[in-house]
Design a protein around this motif. Structure first.
Motif, PDB file in Angstrom:
ATOM      1  N   UNK A  52      27.748  79.935 -14.793  1.00 29.10           N
ATOM      2  CA  UNK A  52      26.716  78.980 -15.197  1.00 29.10           C
ATOM      3  C   UNK A  52      27.364  77.718 -15.760  1.00 29.10           C
ATOM      4  N   UNK A  53      28.412  77.888 -16.554  1.00 28.55           N
ATOM      5  CA  UNK A  53      29.112  76.726 -17.107  1.00 28.55           C
ATOM      6  C   UNK A  53      29.748  75.909 -15.990  1.00 28.55           C
ATOM      7  N   UNK A  54      30.283  76.584 -14.985  1.00 30.50           N
ATOM      8  CA  UNK A  54      30.823  75.852 -13.843  1.00 30.50           C
ATOM      9  C   UNK A  54      29.720  75.067 -13.135  1.00 30.50           C
ATOM     10  N   UNK A  55      28.531  75.654 -13.048  1.00 35.33           N
ATOM     11  CA  UNK A  55      27.404  74.943 -12.450  1.00 35.33           C
ATOM     12  C   UNK A  55      27.069  73.682 -13.227  1.00 35.33           C
ATOM     13  N   UNK A  56      27.131  73.759 -14.570  1.00 34.34           N
ATOM     14  CA  UNK A  56      26.859  72.580 -15.403  1.00 34.34           C
ATOM     15  C   UNK A  56      27.925  71.501 -15.163  1.00 34.34           C
ATOM     16  N   UNK A  57      29.190  71.921 -15.031  1.00 31.78           N
ATOM     17  CA  UNK A  57      30.264  70.970 -14.733  1.00 31.78           C
ATOM     18  C   UNK A  57      29.988  70.288 -13.390  1.00 31.78           C
ATOM     19  N   UNK A  58      29.581  71.086 -12.401  1.00 28.66           N
ATOM     20  CA  UNK A  58      29.259  70.534 -11.094  1.00 28.66           C
ATOM     21  C   UNK A  58      28.105  69.545 -11.151  1.00 28.66           C
ATOM     22  N   UNK A  59      27.072  69.859 -11.934  1.00 35.92           N
ATOM     23  CA  UNK A  59      25.925  68.955 -12.076  1.00 35.92           C
ATOM     24  C   UNK A  59      26.351  67.619 -12.669  1.00 35.92           C
ATOM     25  N   UNK A  60      27.208  67.656 -13.691  1.00 31.03           N
ATOM     26  CA  UNK A  60      27.647  66.419 -14.347  1.00 31.03           C
ATOM     27  C   UNK A  60      28.425  65.540 -13.366  1.00 31.03           C
ATOM     28  N   UNK A  61      29.338  66.143 -12.621  1.00 37.06           N
ATOM     29  CA  UNK A  61      30.114  65.350 -11.670  1.00 37.06           C
ATOM     30  C   UNK A  61      29.260  64.883 -10.502  1.00 37.06           C
ATOM     31  N   UNK A  62      28.284  65.691 -10.085  1.00 33.13           N
ATOM     32  CA  UNK A  62      27.360  65.244  -9.029  1.00 33.13           C
ATOM     33  C   UNK A  62      26.552  64.049  -9.512  1.00 33.13           C
ATOM     34  N   UNK A  63      26.096  64.100 -10.770  1.00 32.01           N
ATOM     35  CA  UNK A  63      25.351  62.980 -11.338  1.00 32.01           C
ATOM     36  C   UNK A  63      26.196  61.723 -11.418  1.00 32.01           C
ATOM     37  N   UNK A  64      27.443  61.876 -11.871  1.00 31.00           N
ATOM     38  CA  UNK A  64      28.332  60.719 -11.961  1.00 31.00           C
ATOM     39  C   UNK A  64      28.592  60.125 -10.584  1.00 31.00           C
ATOM     40  N   UNK A  65      28.741  60.990  -9.572  1.00 34.60           N
ATOM     41  CA  UNK A  65      28.974  60.505  -8.211  1.00 34.60           C
ATOM     42  C   UNK A  65      27.763  59.747  -7.681  1.00 34.60           C
ATOM     43  N   UNK A  66      26.557  60.274  -7.923  1.00 32.54           N
ATOM     44  CA  UNK A  66      25.352  59.573  -7.460  1.00 32.54           C
ATOM     45  C   UNK A  66      25.241  58.194  -8.111  1.00 32.54           C
TER      46      UNK A  66
END
Length: 486
Positions: free
Chosen positions: A277-291
């Motif tokens: 789940x924590x890895x998913x949160x890390x992925x969400x943050x980087x996906x948001x930054x990329x967008x």
């Protein structure tokens, strides 16, 4: 913007509610763990719970939740929903199940779990496939951090120096007891990872105060985003592109490492489900930054995700703070590559029945691995095309591993009269995804070799194959249940 924050809420709520439901089904208890019962001072060693969680997080969080989502967010804001939902009901369950199966089987590695639950014939094919995939993982996770190191030192080509340094570290981490190198360095590495990700999140938050529309699809972004018409259908491509964060079969090769160092089964939900789940949160943050960076500079959508990473960190954090964040991404890759090589040693030792207590036994298994990885590194760096081939085969092979692990978990649960649908619903979906990908993909469709079928025909055949596998798994449960009652 609402979808981004909704996704983070889904991840948090999923851990406390669905994660708790899965924990009740699996029933971790106070039985003696492999770390205590089989202590050998090398691989079976009791480590503190907080250290196990950090090791598991760094083991599973390779470059996928950064590089993968920088590429994957090109499918649009739908990724902000798919990542957390897939994580909660798929990836985190997959990691929890693989960890618990290993705990209950003396810290068994994935090939043995496949053999015990699916059977001898598939075990042989799967073992060869998994070993090949882990070799690719080691090569990929030497290449990518070495490229990032090279990019941090402009004007001085240090790629091959970085390759040698990283590879030497991998060999040491593979050979020495788990508490000596991995257990000692990972707290520092984990701190850098969390610090770098939090820095990006805080910078994003302040930027959104004045421009909340950056987390939506701008007209310029929509014009360049991935769509089925552009040869990037959501199914299967999104789920092959974003593996870490949604579901990754590689994680099942890492869970046994932690299963051999846990003091109590009751630590399993936090160590396995929680770290995914924590890895998913890390992925969400980087996906948001990329967008956000794509909306600000649409031309960056044509660049490779590794290059975009530098643009993200430089824009949000500046040159020097950005370098620290890039360092945290390098750590992500390195701390998955080292344990991938360790998992290779452990799996081969289990398959060949070679005890690993003595140093020369570990050396004996590592020498051929060093030779093969060296050849893969030489081949993959002949050109950008050869590295892309390496990455493509790793991407879909990774999801074959996930589908196979969930199939084994389905049988494992079913034979024990537990709810096996928590494993097979995501398992059936991932089987459908990866089968569709193999049937559809081809150089004509912009990918590696595959069957090149029309997409609708690939969907049809994949659905039929999933039904056959479902029938076979439940027949396997019935037969094994009958054998257990005799």
């Amino acid at each position: 913007m609402k979808l981004f924050f909704l996704g983070l809420v889904i991840l948090l709520g999923g851990y406390f509610f669905y994660g708790k439901l899965v924990e009740r089904i699996l029933g971790p208890d106070d039985r003696e763990t492999p770390a205590k019962r089989l202590h050998d001072g090398v691989d079976f060693v009791v480590l503190p719970h907080w250290k196990n969680m950090l090791i598991q997080l760094l083991n599973i969080a390779g470059v996928g939740p950064v590089i993968g989502v920088i590429l994957g967010i090109k499918f649009g804001v739908i990724a902000f929903v798919i990542i957390p939902i897939g994580n909660i009901i798929g990836g985190a369950v997959h990691d929890f199940l693989s960890g618990m199966m290993s705990l209950r089987s003396d810290g068994a590695n994935l090939p043995r779990l496949i053999k015990e639950n699916i059977g001898q014939k598939f075990y042989f094919v799967f073992s060869c496939f998994m070993i090949f995939l882990l070799l690719l993982v080691v090569a990929v996770f030497i290449n990518i951090p070495a490229q990032l190191v090279d990019g941090m030192i402009p004007g001085r080509p240090v790629f091959w120096i970085a390759v040698v340094g990283i590879f030497v570290y991998y060999i040491a981490a593979t050979l020495f007891p788990v508490d000596k190198i991995i257990g000692s360095l990972y707290p520092l590495f984990g701190g850098l990872l969390i610090l770098g990700t939090l820095a990006i999140f805080v910078a994003m938050f302040f930027k959104l105060q004045s421009a909340p529309e950056l987390l939506d699809e701008s007209a310029a972004f929509a014009e360049k985003m991935f769509t089925a018409k552009k040869g990037q259908p959501l199914i299967p491509m999104l789920f092959v592109t974003i593996a870490c964060g949604i579901m990754s079969g590689f994680h099942a090769t890492q869970s046994p490492i932690i299963a051999r160092t846990m003091a109590s089964e009751r630590q399993a939900r936090a160590s396995f489900y929680g770290m995914m789940v924590l890895e998913g949160a890390i992925g969400m943050i980087w996906a948001g930054a990329a967008l956000m960076i794509y909306n600000l500079f649409p031309a960056l959508m044509a660049k490779a995700p590794g290059a975009v990473l530098s643009d993200i960190t430089g824009h949000f954090l500046g040159k020097y703070a950005g370098m620290i964040t890039v360092l945290s991404v390098i750590i992500l890759a390195v701390t998955s590559g080292d344990t991938a090589m360790r998992s290779l040693r452990l799996s081969l030792a289990e398959i060949l029945n070679i005890p690993q207590g003595k140093f020369y036994s570990r050396i004996m298994l590592c020498v051929p691995l060093i030779v093969i990885v060296s050849l893969l590194l030489w081949w993959s760096n002949k050109s950008a095309a050869t590295f892309n081939q390496l990455w493509n085969y790793f991407a879909w092979g990774n999801q074959v591993l996930a589908a196979s692990t969930l199939a084994a978990a389905t049988v494992w649960l079913g034979v024990r009269k537990k709810n096996c649908w928590i494993a097979w619903i995501p398992g059936a979906f991932m089987t459908f995804v990866v089968t569709t990908y193999i049937l559809w993909i081809s150089p004509a469709h912009g990918g590696p070799l595959g069957f090149g079928l029309d997409l609708n025909h690939a969907y049809l055949f994949a659905g039929f194959i999933v039904l056959l596998i479902t029938f076979g798994l439940f027949e396997k449960i019935r037969r094994k249940s009958e054998e257990n009652t005799l």
